[in-house]
Each structure stands twice: as C-alpha cells, then as structure tokens.
Design a protein around this motif. Structure first.
Motif, short mmCIF file in Angstrom:
data_model
loop_
_atom_site.label_atom_id
_atom_site.label_comp_id
_atom_site.label_asym_id
_atom_site.label_seq_id
_atom_site.Cartn_x
_atom_site.Cartn_y
_atom_site.Cartn_z
N HIS A 90 0.82 -1.20 0.00
CA HIS A 90 0.00 0.00 0.00
C HIS A 90 0.86 1.26 0.00
CE1 HIS A 90 -3.13 2.83 1.14
NE2 HIS A 90 -3.99 1.91 0.66
N ALA A 91 1.95 1.17 0.80
CA ALA A 91 2.84 2.33 0.90
C ALA A 91 3.60 2.57 -0.40
CB ALA A 91 3.81 2.13 2.05
N LEU A 92 3.70 1.50 -1.21
CA LEU A 92 4.51 1.61 -2.43
C LEU A 92 3.69 2.08 -3.64
CD1 LEU A 92 6.55 -1.70 -1.99
CD2 LEU A 92 7.45 0.63 -1.86
N SER A 93 2.45 2.46 -3.42
CA SER A 93 1.53 2.74 -4.53
C SER A 93 2.04 3.80 -5.49
CB SER A 93 0.16 3.13 -3.97
OG SER A 93 0.30 4.24 -3.13
N PRO B 210 9.00 -0.12 -7.13
CA PRO B 210 8.61 -0.55 -5.77
C PRO B 210 9.18 -1.93 -5.41
CG PRO B 210 6.75 -0.73 -7.26
CD PRO B 210 7.86 -0.15 -8.08
N THR B 211 9.73 -2.02 -4.21
CA THR B 211 10.33 -3.28 -3.75
C THR B 211 9.90 -3.59 -2.32
OG1 THR B 211 12.26 -2.75 -5.06
CG2 THR B 211 12.54 -4.51 -3.42
N ILE B 212 9.60 -4.89 -2.13
CA ILE B 212 9.36 -5.36 -0.75
C ILE B 212 10.44 -6.38 -0.45
CG2 ILE B 212 7.85 -6.73 0.76
CD1 ILE B 212 5.47 -5.56 -0.76
N GLY B 213 11.11 -6.20 0.71
CA GLY B 213 12.18 -7.13 1.10
C GLY B 213 11.75 -7.99 2.27
N ILE B 214 12.16 -9.31 2.17
CA ILE B 214 11.89 -10.20 3.32
C ILE B 214 13.20 -10.92 3.64
CG2 ILE B 214 10.58 -12.17 4.19
CD1 ILE B 214 8.29 -11.32 2.42
N GLU B 215 13.68 -10.69 4.89
CA GLU B 215 14.97 -11.29 5.27
C GLU B 215 14.84 -11.88 6.67
OE1 GLU B 215 17.44 -7.87 5.20
OE2 GLU B 215 17.08 -7.59 3.05
N ASN C 14 10.70 0.11 0.13
CA ASN C 14 11.40 1.36 -0.19
C ASN C 14 10.41 2.50 -0.42
OD1 ASN C 14 10.40 0.41 -2.56
ND2 ASN C 14 12.23 0.81 -3.81
N GLY C 15 9.33 2.44 0.37
CA GLY C 15 8.28 3.45 0.28
C GLY C 15 8.66 4.75 0.98
N PRO C 16 7.68 5.57 1.30
CA PRO C 16 7.97 6.87 1.93
C PRO C 16 8.46 6.76 3.38
CG PRO C 16 5.60 6.51 1.82
CD PRO C 16 6.22 5.36 1.10
N THR D 141 17.25 1.45 5.40
CA THR D 141 18.29 2.24 4.73
C THR D 141 17.80 2.81 3.40
OG1 THR D 141 19.11 0.12 3.96
CG2 THR D 141 20.33 1.15 5.77
N SER D 142 16.82 2.11 2.79
CA SER D 142 16.30 2.59 1.51
C SER D 142 15.41 3.82 1.68
CB SER D 142 15.48 1.47 0.86
OG SER D 142 14.34 1.22 1.66
#
Ligand code: ADP
Length: 609
Positions: free
Chosen positions: A506-509, A514-519, A534-536, A582-583
């Motif tokens: 939602h934040a990446l709209s 747009p990237t979502i990271g899972i670690e 890497n949204g706002p 960091t992004s």
C-alpha cells in the motif's frame, strides 16, 4: 494562668515553711546553746569554788605556826627574819603557790617567800588591801587584784596571826589561779568573771579584761583606780546597763567587742564565792547562724525535691489521662477509618470485577476484530485466489472441450493425455484451495507453538504474488538455507506477514521501482524477520502511534492491522517493532524465539508448508 498561680502558691508555702523551719531551728539552737553555757558555767563555778575553798583554808592552818609569831614579836632579829623567809619559801614551794608573805599588824611585809627576787614584797605595805583589813578583823580574807609590785594578777587568801588574843600580823597566800584558764581553755564559749560592780578581772577575751560590764560613775571609777586593784585601767563599759544585778538576769546581751562594735551574745550567769563575784558565759548569737542556714538549706532542698516529685507524679497522672483520651480518640478514628476503608475496599472490588468484565469484553472485541481483520484479508486474497483458480479452470475448459472433440474423432490416446493434464490442473486448484482452507480454518491448538518460518514466508509470498505482480512490485526475498523453527502459530504468523506485506504494498503505490524485502536474521536463540519496503517510510509521530489501535492514515483503513499483529507476536513471547530502512522506507522487525531441531518438536507436522 492556673499553672502560674500554683507555682506562686507552692513558692509562697515553701517560703513560709522555710521561714518557720529557720526560726524554729534558731530558737531550738539558741535554747540548746543556753543550756550548754548554763551547765558549763555552773561546772566552772563548782570547780572554782572548790579550788578557792581549798586555798582559803591554807593561811588558816599555816598562821597558827609559832615561828611566825616570833618574828612578829622581834622583827629586828636577822636570824628570825631569815628563818621565817626560808620557812615561807619552803611552804610556798610545797604549795606551788605564787607568793606566801607575812605582814605585821600595820600591813608592812616582814617576811616573804619571794624575798630573794627583785619583786620582793618585803618592806612593802599592803594595809590598804581589803584582804589585809578583813584579816585584821579576825576573818578569812579573800581578794583578787593585780600585784602592785609584781604587776601579776592573783588571788589573795589571808588569815590573821593571833598572838594571845590579839592580831599580831597577817599571813597571805597569793595564787595566780591559772587553774581558771586551764579549766576554761577547754570550753568553747567565752567567759568572764566580774566583781559586784561589774568590773571584769578574768576573761577569755583580752579586750574585756579590766573593763566594766556596767556603766560606772566617775567617782566609782576613781575609787577603783585608787585601790590599784586593776592597775591603771580605763574601765570602759561594755554594755548599756548601769546595774550589775539586772545584767545577771539577762539571757541575751549586746556587748562591745574588740572593734567597739556591739555583738549580740547569749549569756548565762552564776555567782562565785562570797565576794559577790559573777561568772558569765557567752556565746555569739551568730554562732548558731551556720546551723540555722544549713537546716534551712536542707529543708528548702527537701521541699524543692518534694515539690518536684509531686509535680512529676501529677504530670504522670495527667499524661496517663491524656494518653487514655488520645487512645480513645484513636480507637474512634481507627473504627471510622476502618469503615471507610471497607467501603473503599468494596468499591475497589466492584471496580475490579467491572474491570475484569471490561477486560473480557475487550478480549471478545479483540478476537472479533481479529476475525474481522481476517475476513478483510480474505476479501483481499480472494481476488488473487480467484485469479489463480480462473486460469487452471479456463485451461481445464479448453482441455475438456478439446477432449470432447478428440473423443468424437476417437483419438483416445490424446483424450487420455488431456485428462491427465486436467487431473494435474485439478490438483493445482486443490492446492490453491487447500491453502485458502488452511488460512480460513480454526487454529489447531497443537500447532500453536511451532512454525517452519521459511515455509510460512514462502506461503505468504505465494498468496500475495499475484497482486504484487499486478502492481509491479518486486519481492526481494533472502531466506536462510537451514531449517528454522520458531515459537509461533504458523497460520497466525502467516497472517502477520501478509498484513505487513499488504501495508508495504500500500505504501509503495506511488513509488517508482517498488520493492518489498523479506529477510531473516538468525542467532542461537532468536530469529528476526525483516519485512521492509522502499516506500515513503514512517515519520517520528507515526512511529510513536503506529501500534495504537485505530491509528491509520488510510481513508478506508481500520487502524487495527498492526495492533493485532503485535498482539499476535507478543502471544508467542516475541516482539514487533517498526524502524527506518536504509532505503528510506519502513522496516518491520518480528523477533521470535528460535526452536532448535529435536527440542520441543511438535509431532503434528502436517501443518508445515
Ligand atoms: P490500516 O492498514 O488499517 O491503516 P494498520 O495498523 O495496518 O492499519 O496501519 C496503520 C498505519 O501505519 C497505516 O495507516 C500507515 O499510515 C502506517 N503504515 C503501516 N505500514 C506502513 C509502511 N510499510 N510504510 C508506511 N506506512 C505504513
């Protein structure tokens, strides 16, 4: 005021009693002193009288010696003169008297024991002395005077020497009467002996000697001086009395001392001998003062102590009363406080039960909310499930239609191939539905404590993949190679991950690329799962309130997603936090307890992905 008044009265009573004790002590001391002087003076008088009586007999006995008469008959005889002098000296030595001398009937000394001394009486006439005159009358003579020649004071005892029926001479014995001093030195009191006129001829105080107790008239003084009895004295009067008899009645006397100051004395008198002499004993009134002061002081001290003891006792009684009163007050207060405390207690109990009810209601609401959130999520997921099922269904339709046509052409081998493809597609749909079922079904109690985190992440990504692809979101998944088990319910953990990813999406709209990271970050006892984007990102205010219920920035949002997520994670004894990535976007960290393989292993493994 009352205290001051009682202090005043106690002091007043103390002063009155002290004054009484002082005067009583003074009176009794005075009485005792008087009794003492009286008895002392009486004893002295007895001793002196006995002594005088002893000496007065000596001339009587000695005057009868015929050797004396012989000299008186032949006064010119040198031999008799010497013999008589020797005789007198011998007697004098034996008697231990001062002088023993013989006078002729004219008063001229014809022989004397002190003939050899410079102050020899021989050749001196004593016709004027009363003791001579008394003896010439045939009586015992007794007299006190200062020696005219010797200037030594002494007592004179005389007796006539009778020759035939006539007085031919007078034998006189002079004693210095040092016995008086010997006796009186033992006394503690002052004393004096006065003649009938009041002239003092013996005294323990030198300043009184040869002065007068009475006021003497000038002719009286002159007569005394002429008698040369007391030498050349001033005859100063020591009192204001003119009558010696009146003096002897007195018990207290103001008498002049050495410095001519009047001193109040206690006095006792007794007559001595036949000459009208009086012995006076004195003691200063001020002698009793130290005793009176001491007694007064002791009494004052005793009184003060008594007052203090009584005051302390009264204080004690008062304090006890006060204490009892305070105790009563306290008991009343305690009773009222206890009552109010009981009220408060029951109010508190009521509040607690209300609170418990509210808690239960809250828990109910929470679980309802969780259910609602699940349903909301289901709605979201149904689109992707629909999309996934639609494709195999369309393919199955195509294969089925194709198979029908092939059946008509009797190409059974191809129909068989199609059927197995259809079968595979059915398996795929069953898989998709199975996942959905897993999500929708009730939680299995046995599975609550153990989850294969890699499998849960993979399943979550698979469920969201379709919508991510649609939105152009790239999923950056970096999982650990080893098998990782954590303390968590797999379904609920999946729900959390899906929620975090959905928020990220939602934040990446409106973000390019747009990237979502899972670690996962692994340590010996913990696994930390990062879901970042890497949204706002999150501003500080949002970070503070993000986990509060109903906080949302979305117009259609409920603001419960993260609240529920945190509750779920906390129910596994884990922790959910939000931080900056960091992004520039947000980074949500889920910390869970790591379960080591073999330990706490759950037997029911069919829920693992
Ligand atoms: P809802 O999604 O209904 O708003 P949530 O509790 O899931 O409720 O989220 C609360 C708020 O947190 C969101 O409205 C949003 O402002 C913020 N938020 C959540 N995740 C992110 C994220 N990845 N990036 C930026 N903001 C986020």
């Amino acid at each position: 005021m009352q205290k001051r008044l009682s202090v005043f009265f106690v002091t007043l009573i103390g002063l009155v009693l002290t004054a009484f004790v002082a005067s009583f002590t003074y009176v009794s001391i005075e009485k005792r002193y008087l009794q003492k002087i009286e008895s002392d003076v009486f004893q002295l008088q007895e001793k002196l009288a006995a002594e005088l009586a002893r000496y007065s007999e000596i001339p009587v006995v000695l005057s009868a010696d015929p050797r004396l008469k012989r000299l008186l008959r032949a006064p010119e005889s040198e031999r008799l003169f010497n013999e008589t002098n020797d005789l007198l000296s011998d007697w004098n030595a034996r008697l231990n008297s001062d002088v023993l001398y013989l006078m002729n009937r004219n008063g001229m000394t014809v022989a004397s024991s002190n003939v050899a001394s410079e102050t020899s009486f021989v050749g001196h006439s004593y016709h004027y002395r009363p003791y001579f005159q008394q003896a010439t009358l045939g009586q015992k003579g007794q007299y006190y005077a200062l020696g005219v020649v010797s200037d030594k004071r002494g007592y004179y005892f005389s007796y006539p020497v009778i020759d035939g029926d006539k007085v031919s001479g007078v034998l006189t014995l002079k004693v210095d009467l040092s016995i008086i001093e010997r006796i009186w030195n033992q006394q503690q009191f002052d004393y004096l002996i006065a003649d009938p006129l009041g002239v003092i001829f013996y005294s323990s105080r030198d300043e009184w000697l040869y002065q007068s107790l009475t006021i003497l008239t000038e002719p009286q003084k002159q007569t005394i001086r002429d008698s040369r009895r007391y030498g050349d004295t001033k005859l100063r009067s020591l009192t204001t009395f003119s009558d010696a008899d009146a003096l002897s009645e007195k018990r207290k006397l103001s008498i002049a001392n050495k410095n001519q100051e009047r001193e109040m004395m206690l006095v006792s008198t007794t007559p001595l001998g036949t000459e009208g002499w009086q012995i006076y004993g004195f003691t200063s009134v001020s002698d009793s003062f130290p005793v009176v002061i001491q007694a007064t002081f002791i009494f004052a001290l005793f009184y003060a102590l008594l007052v203090l003891v009584i005051a302390a006792w009264l204080q004690n009684v008062r304090t006890r009363k006060e204490l009892a009163r305070l105790n009563d007050d306290l008991e009343v207060k305690v009773a009222s406080r206890t009552a109010s405390l009981e009220e408060t207690n029951s109010a508190l109990r009521a509040s607690i039960s209300q609170y418990e009810k509210a808690q239960a209601a809250l828990r109910q609401t929470e679980s309802e909310l969780i259910q609602a959130a699940k349903l909301a999520m289901l709605g979201e997921m149904s689109a992707s499930i629909n999309h996934e099922i639609n494709q195999p269904l369309a393919a199955m339709r195509t294969y089925t239609e194709n198979s029908l046509r092939l059946m008509e052409k009797a190409r059974y081998a191809d129909v068989g191939k199609n059927l197995s493809t259809i079968n595979e597609l059915i398996g795929l749909i069953a898989d998709i539905i199975a996942r959905f079922k897993v999500f929708a079904r009730k939680q299995d109690v046995n599975s609550r404590n153990r989850a294969d985190i890699n499998a849960v992440i993979s399943a979550s990504i698979t469920l969201s993949e379709a919508s991510f692809i649609k939105k152009g979101i790239h999923v950056n998944c970096a999982l650990s190679q080893e098998d990782l088990y954590v303390k968590a319910d797999p379904v609920q953990l999946e729900q959390v991950i899906l929620n975090l990813m959905s928020n990220a999406a939602h934040a990446l709209s409106s973000v390019t690329d747009p990237t979502i990271g899972i670690e996962t970050e692994v340590s010996a006892d913990r696994v930390i799962l990062h879901v970042w984007d890497n949204g706002p990102g999150l501003d500080n205010d949002t970070k503070k309130r993000i986990f509060s219920p109903f906080f949302t920035t979305k117009p259609e949002g409920l603001g419960l997603g993260l609240t529920i997520c945190r509750r779920i994670i906390e129910s596994f004894d884990g922790d959910l936090q939000a931080q900056d990535h960091t992004s520039g976007g947000a980074d949500f960290t889920v910390t869970l307890q790591r379960l080591i393989e073999g330990k706490q292993r759950d037997d029911n493994r069919d829920l693992d992905y």
